[in-house]
Enzyme design. Structure first.
Site, PDB file in Angstrom:
ATOM      1  N   GLU A   1      -6.174  -9.867  -1.922  1.00  0.00           N
ATOM      2  CA  GLU A   1      -7.158 -10.146  -0.902  1.00  0.00           C
ATOM      3  C   GLU A   1      -8.602  -9.708  -1.468  1.00  0.00           C
ATOM      4  O   GLU A   1      -8.778  -8.960  -1.751  1.00  0.00           O
ATOM      5  CB  GLU A   1      -6.815  -9.109   0.311  1.00  0.00           C
ATOM      6  CG  GLU A   1      -5.542  -9.456   0.970  1.00  0.00           C
ATOM      7  CD  GLU A   1      -5.433  -8.536   2.107  1.00  0.00           C
ATOM      8  OE1 GLU A   1      -6.418  -7.768   2.522  1.00  0.00           O
ATOM      9  OE2 GLU A   1      -4.485  -8.479   3.103  1.00  0.00           O
TER      10      GLU A   1
ATOM     11  N   GLU B   1       0.751  -1.275  -0.202  1.00  0.00           N
ATOM     12  CA  GLU B   1      -0.058  -0.084  -0.007  1.00  0.00           C
ATOM     13  C   GLU B   1       0.731   1.142   0.006  1.00  0.00           C
ATOM     14  O   GLU B   1       0.746   2.208   0.829  1.00  0.00           O
ATOM     15  CB  GLU B   1      -0.795  -0.035   1.180  1.00  0.00           C
ATOM     16  CG  GLU B   1      -1.958  -0.874   1.124  1.00  0.00           C
ATOM     17  CD  GLU B   1      -3.159  -0.849   2.261  1.00  0.00           C
ATOM     18  OE1 GLU B   1      -2.629  -0.533   3.519  1.00  0.00           O
ATOM     19  OE2 GLU B   1      -4.209  -0.669   1.923  1.00  0.00           O
TER      20      GLU B   1
END
Length: 656
Positions: free
Chosen positions: A262, A122
């Site tokens: 995910e 991220e």
């Protein structure tokens, strides 16, 4: 391990994991995220459970933890690892990237099916301009490093939050935000050139309409039509996938592969739609899409999918939701049945055979008299099964098991007792030679008779150096020869972390020091034979210690003592000390001893745990005052802060 939170996010702010997994092209298989923030079983038991009891053929871990990678060796499970965020700037240098690959990938690549190498986690959401600006160059360097080591099949990628796309009302109109278009154009161009997938994480849980939960969990709901394409969507997941495809295609990169790092659904949170029933409904339908995604805009697209997550992780901070994404409880019993157990068995009604404790109760080390001249060995009557269990458990505790690996100096394929005695003794010595540390459920015994063989030296704690010899790189050896030596030694299972970026023996301007460290490690493991220091003529045996001020290269078991330690100040707050732990562990320092079950884990003593890792960092930086500052929360002392259960040696034993 991931430190991001999912449950406190606003809609559209989706949190991503740092990896994607390859799904088999023939069978309907799917990958799983293996997080470790909780009181979980040892990695060996976790891997055995995944391999023998589930249909998962791919697993992602959030780092390159060798204690997890060792059990995965030979398992035929596809594995994805991650470069920590903090190392991204260093990875821009190709030489640094090669060292990271040498330390973390080469020791395992012959026995592990590595699929992806993820660079950071991220990064755009971090708002750290240093990380953001260096991300693509770091990915390029790591790609080159893998190629140089013959590992180009391992694909380099990086995860992105789903909120990078803007318009979710009509999938065909979705576009990347104007402020990040240039950034993602560079990312997508890298993926096109490297033939690796663009990774993102579609979580319908965070983007759904609370009044239409069924549309998010693949339940019966009113279909939604895209007025531009006239395509009909029966679920939110397909709409999100096509929205991302449209955003990529608008930039001219619709041909780049996609991967889902995910996706999942929590079983508990502060909202009524968090339940085991909804989680099972969602994940069951995701699993059905394991090979062909089948969306209106991508009817035949293959996309790798990884469910979040394997376990409920009770060690995660934050709201209830954070701890309740797991399909299984830490004892391997299912939270709900989603069809991933082999044979379709839920096993909900009976205890899982995998919920048993480790092969023996973990010894509780305590103070004992000097144990010079004593060894821990396997009893004659111990079975091979018991001894293999001892080996598996000890190796999962951070003990260096390279000497009993294939080609190691203490490997003897026909003598399980010799191999088990080596690691049992290593654990015994590391725990100050207490009788409990040699129990191993009754299969170990303390002896005063040296169990060493002609090829395998099994030391007591204070065995002195007897060789007085080192293997070092010749002056005339070229950098190319020495890098080849490093790559080869690391590929043989030796711990190369000390020469990777941040390690005590890493020096970006001194290839000779780095290669000497690993060449000497190999030389020692082979019993100091002349042949083991040849390295095609680039190595030489010397009686002059080649150690530097920051890098100790040992002969035998010699080690230097500084007589100084770094420890946490009395007035330091728990918050400061936890921040120190998080930062040091992110720098590649081994934090297993302070993890649950580790020798230095004490749930009620934050100061003890933080002192251990602060001291480890201080040692790795050559005992400089600055390395013990920690924003004023650390102090150098000449009083050993070790406890009866946790030894803070003045110099860490480097894995040999």
């Amino acid at each position: 391990m991931a430190k991001t939170t999912r449950c406190s996010s606003l809609p559209f702010l989706l949190i991503v994991a740092p990896v994607i997994f390859q799904l088999l092209a023939v069978t309907s298989a799917i990958g799983i995220n293996y997080g470790t923030l909780g009181k979980l079983q040892p990695p060996q038991q976790v891997v055995d459970f995944i391999r023998t009891k589930t249909n998962f053929d791919s697993v992602k871990i959030y780092d390159a933890n060798p204690n997890i990678l060792r059990p995965l060796a030979g398992s035929k499970i596809n594995v994805t690892i991650m470069v920590p965020n903090g190392l991204i700037p260093a990875m821009v240098n190709v030489a640094n990237a090669r060292q990271w690959v040498a330390a973390n990938v080469l020791p395992f690549h012959q026995q592990i099916k590595f699929k992806y190498l993820c660079v950071g986690n991220e990064i755009l959401a971090s708002n750290d301009n240093n990380l953001i600006s260096n991300l693509v160059p770091a990915m390029q360097s790591l790609h080159k490093a893998l190629k140089a080591s013959g590992l180009e099949y391992i694909k380099v990628t990086t995860p992105h939050a789903y909120n990078i796309s803007l318009n979710h009302n009509a999938p065909s109109e979705s576009r990347l935000r104007e402020d990040v278009k240039d950034f993602f154009t560079k990312i997508l161009e890298f993926h096109r050139q490297a033939k690796s997938p663009f990774m993102f994480n579609p979580y319908p849980f965070f983007t759904m309409d609370p009044n239409n939960v069924n549309y998010a969990i693949f339940g019966p709901a009113n279909a939604v039509t895209d007025t531009n394409t006239k395509h009909t969507y029966n679920n939110l997941f397909d709409a999100m996938m096509d929205a991302m495809y449209s955003a990529m295609n608008a930039l001219g990169y619709g041909d780049v592969d996609m991967a889902i790092g995910e996706t999942g659904w929590p079983t508990a949170c502060d909202a009524p739609w968090c339940s085991p029933q909804n989680a099972a409904q969602y994940n069951h339908n995701i699993i059905k899409r394991a090979n062909v995604i089948g969306t209106p805009l991508m009817p035949n697209r293959h996309v790798d999918i990884f469910i979040f997550a394997l376990f409920k992780e009770d060690g995660k901070p934050g709201p209830t939701c954070e701890r309740n994404w797991g399909i299984f409880k830490p004892d391997f019993t299912p939270v709900y049945d989603v069809g991933v157990l082999k044979g379709g068995r839920s096993s909900r009604s009976s205890p899982s055979p995998w919920s048993s404790p480790s092969p023996r109760s973990s010894p509780s080390p305590r103070s004992s008299p000097s144990h010079n001249g004593k060894w821990c060995v396997a009893k004659q009557e111990a079975t091979d099964k018991q001894l293999q269990a001892n080996i598996d458990w000890v190796c999962s505790q951070g003990i260096d098991c390279n000497p009993i690996s294939l080609d190691g100096v203490c490997f003897d394929n026909n003598n399980m007792k010799s191999r088990a005695s080596y690691v049992m003794n290593a654990y015994y010595q590391s725990n100050k030679g207490t009788d409990d540390a040699c129990n191993f459920s009754g299969t170990g015994m303390v002896t005063t008779s040296n169990p060493s063989t002609s090829t395998c030296n099994i030391p007591t704690e204070d065995t002195p150096s007897t060789s007085g010899k080192w293997c070092m790189a010749k002056e005339e050896a070229t950098d190319e020869q020495l890098q080849a030596n490093i790559d080869w030694v690391c590929s043989q299972g030796y711990d190369c972390h000390p020469i990777s970026p941040g390690g005590i023996c890493f020096d970006n301007n001194n290839m000779k020091t780095r290669s000497t460290f690993v060449m000497n490690a190999y030389y020692k493991s082979k019993g100091y034979t002349e042949d083991a220091c040849d390295f095609k003529g680039s190595g030489i045996v010397t009686t002059t210690n080649p150690s530097t001020s920051t890098c100790t290269i040992t002969a035998g078991n010699a080690q230097s003592k500084s007589g100084k330690w770094c420890m946490a100040k009395e007035e330091a707050t728990d918050e400061q000390l936890q921040a120190n732990i998080d930062w040091v562990c992110s720098q590649g320092i081994d934090c297993n001893p302070i993890s649950p079950g580790g020798m230095c884990f004490d749930n009620n003593n934050m100061k003890s745990r933080s002192s251990y890792v602060m001291n480890a960092y201080y040692e790795s930086k050559g005992y400089t005052e600055d390395a013990c500052d920690f924003k004023g929360s650390g102090i150098v002392t000449t009083t050993n802060p070790s406890t009866s259960t946790c030894s803070l040696d003045p110099v860490h034993q480097l894995h040999e």
